[in-house]
Design a protein around this motif. Structure first.
Motif, PDB file in Angstrom:
ATOM      1  N   THR A   5      40.511  44.360  49.482  1.00 42.86           N
ATOM      2  CA  THR A   5      40.908  44.513  48.082  1.00 42.86           C
ATOM      3  C   THR A   5      42.420  44.494  47.961  1.00 42.86           C
ATOM      4  OG1 THR A   5      38.944  45.873  47.681  1.00 42.86           O
ATOM      5  CG2 THR A   5      40.709  45.972  46.040  1.00 42.86           C
ATOM      6  N   SER A   8      46.543  43.859  42.909  1.00 46.08           N
ATOM      7  CA  SER A   8      46.764  43.117  41.665  1.00 46.08           C
ATOM      8  C   SER A   8      46.378  41.668  41.853  1.00 46.08           C
ATOM      9  CB  SER A   8      48.240  43.176  41.238  1.00 46.08           C
ATOM     10  OG  SER A   8      48.716  44.488  41.168  1.00 46.08           O
ATOM     11  N   ARG A   9      45.792  41.051  40.825  1.00 45.27           N
ATOM     12  CA  ARG A   9      45.537  39.618  40.874  1.00 45.27           C
ATOM     13  C   ARG A   9      46.756  38.834  40.418  1.00 45.27           C
ATOM     14  NH1 ARG A   9      40.677  37.268  40.819  1.00 45.27           N
ATOM     15  NH2 ARG A   9      41.949  35.492  41.390  1.00 45.27           N
ATOM     16  N   TYR A  10      47.434  39.369  39.400  1.00 48.20           N
ATOM     17  CA  TYR A  10      48.619  38.721  38.857  1.00 48.20           C
ATOM     18  C   TYR A  10      49.713  39.777  38.699  1.00 48.20           C
ATOM     19  CZ  TYR A  10      45.200  35.164  37.591  1.00 48.20           C
ATOM     20  OH  TYR A  10      44.201  34.237  37.632  1.00 48.20           O
ATOM     21  N   ASP A 108      41.258  38.736  47.332  1.00 49.81           N
ATOM     22  CA  ASP A 108      41.252  37.748  46.253  1.00 49.81           C
ATOM     23  C   ASP A 108      42.614  37.107  46.007  1.00 49.81           C
ATOM     24  OD1 ASP A 108      38.810  39.505  44.214  1.00 49.81           O
ATOM     25  OD2 ASP A 108      38.574  37.988  45.775  1.00 49.81           O
ATOM     26  N   THR A 110      47.057  37.739  45.361  1.00 49.00           N
ATOM     27  CA  THR A 110      47.938  38.178  44.265  1.00 49.00           C
ATOM     28  C   THR A 110      48.868  37.027  43.939  1.00 49.00           C
ATOM     29  OG1 THR A 110      47.910  40.507  44.939  1.00 49.00           O
ATOM     30  CG2 THR A 110      49.762  39.767  43.575  1.00 49.00           C
ATOM     31  N   ARG A 111      48.814  36.591  42.688  1.00 48.66           N
ATOM     32  CA  ARG A 111      49.734  35.542  42.265  1.00 48.66           C
ATOM     33  C   ARG A 111      50.968  36.227  41.695  1.00 48.66           C
ATOM     34  NH1 ARG A 111      49.635  30.373  42.237  1.00 48.66           N
ATOM     35  NH2 ARG A 111      47.403  30.221  42.656  1.00 48.66           N
TER      36      ARG A 111
ATOM     37  N   LYS B  41      41.481  30.541  43.719  1.00 43.51           N
ATOM     38  CA  LYS B  41      40.720  31.623  44.363  1.00 43.51           C
ATOM     39  C   LYS B  41      41.192  31.826  45.805  1.00 43.51           C
ATOM     40  CE  LYS B  41      37.877  32.215  40.878  1.00 43.51           C
ATOM     41  NZ  LYS B  41      36.480  31.753  40.899  1.00 43.51           N
ATOM     42  N   SER B  42      40.563  32.788  46.463  1.00 44.16           N
ATOM     43  CA  SER B  42      40.931  33.079  47.839  1.00 44.16           C
ATOM     44  C   SER B  42      40.082  32.270  48.816  1.00 44.16           C
ATOM     45  CB  SER B  42      40.762  34.577  48.094  1.00 44.16           C
ATOM     46  OG  SER B  42      41.310  34.918  49.338  1.00 44.16           O
TER      47      SER B  42
END
Lengths: 115, 115
Positions: A5, A8-10, A108, A110-111, B41-42
């Motif tokens: 995990t 943050s994704r973004y 996933d 982090t961008r 995506k990852s």
């Protein structure tokens, strides 16, 4: 199933800020990795940790540091963010023993955008 | 220095056709991994190949490993649009290189399957 995990994704930050990216895994893996991914450059290893408080530089460590105070958590730190650190950051984990035969498992991503 | 080369880097193909992606590597290793990455995506592990002659199949994808030739192939049979993604191969360095399990990555093959 292995779960990695990323916090943050973004993320959008400003030049000069200190940025923390967090990664947590739930499979008791010894190894944890931070990569960055840029178009046309594939995956590049920033830092690698094989145990608590242990770390090794990867291929592009400049401008980054890491922290691993607990086995399940591996943090990537951008000491003073710059625009050329805008990228996708991927965390991965794997068992350490050579004959465990498991692949690296990825979060996933982090961008991160640095303005 | 261990290098991994994938080709082609870009592949545009029609639905229903067959094609093969190649992954060459430069030193002895008997462990190779294939991953898939969807846009934005990852990475997701597809296949783990652990010995010479290993063959794994999942749906329309089949991966094989020839350690003597230092070559792995990912064969796509009767491609469908859902297979559009980037495919990466990665190699575990040999045990003698330090047992750190830092994978060496190809640059990825961007596959577009068109109707």
């Amino acid at each position: 199933d292995v779960k990695v995990t990323q916090s943050s994704r973004y993320l959008v930050k400003r030049t000069g800020e200190k940025v923390f990216l967090e990664c947590v895994q739930d499979m008791d893996h010894e190894n944890m990795f931070w990569y960055r991914q840029d178009p046309g450059l594939g995956l590049r290893l920033i830092y690698f940790s094989y145990d608590v408080k242990m770390k090794e530089k990867g291929d592009i460590p400049e401008g980054y540091s890491v922290s691993r105070e607990k086995k399940e958590r591996f943090s990537l730190i951008l000491e003073s963010a710059s625009t050329n650190q805008t990228s996708m950051y991927l965390c991965a984990s794997s068992p350490r023993p050579y004959f465990s035969n498991q692949p690296q498992h990825f979060g996933d991503g982090t961008r991160l955008s640095i303005l | 220095e261990l290098k991994v080369e994938q080709n082609p880097l870009f592949l545009s193909m029609q639905e229903g056709k067959n094609y093969t992606i190649y992954c060459n590597y430069s030193t002895t290793s008997d462990r190779l991994y294939w991953y898939r990455q969807d846009p934005g995506k990852s990475l997701e592990s597809l296949f783990v190949l652990l010995s010479n002659g290993a063959v794994k199949q999942e749906g329309r994808l089949m991966a094989s490993l020839d350690t003597k030739a230092r070559l792995s192939t990912l064969h796509i049979t009767a491609a469908v649009h859902d297979l559009s993604a980037t495919y990466f191969c990665a190699v575990d360095p040999p045990f003698e290189a330090g047992n750190n399990r830092k994978l060496i990555w190809g640059l990825g093959t961007s596959l577009a399957v068109n109707p």
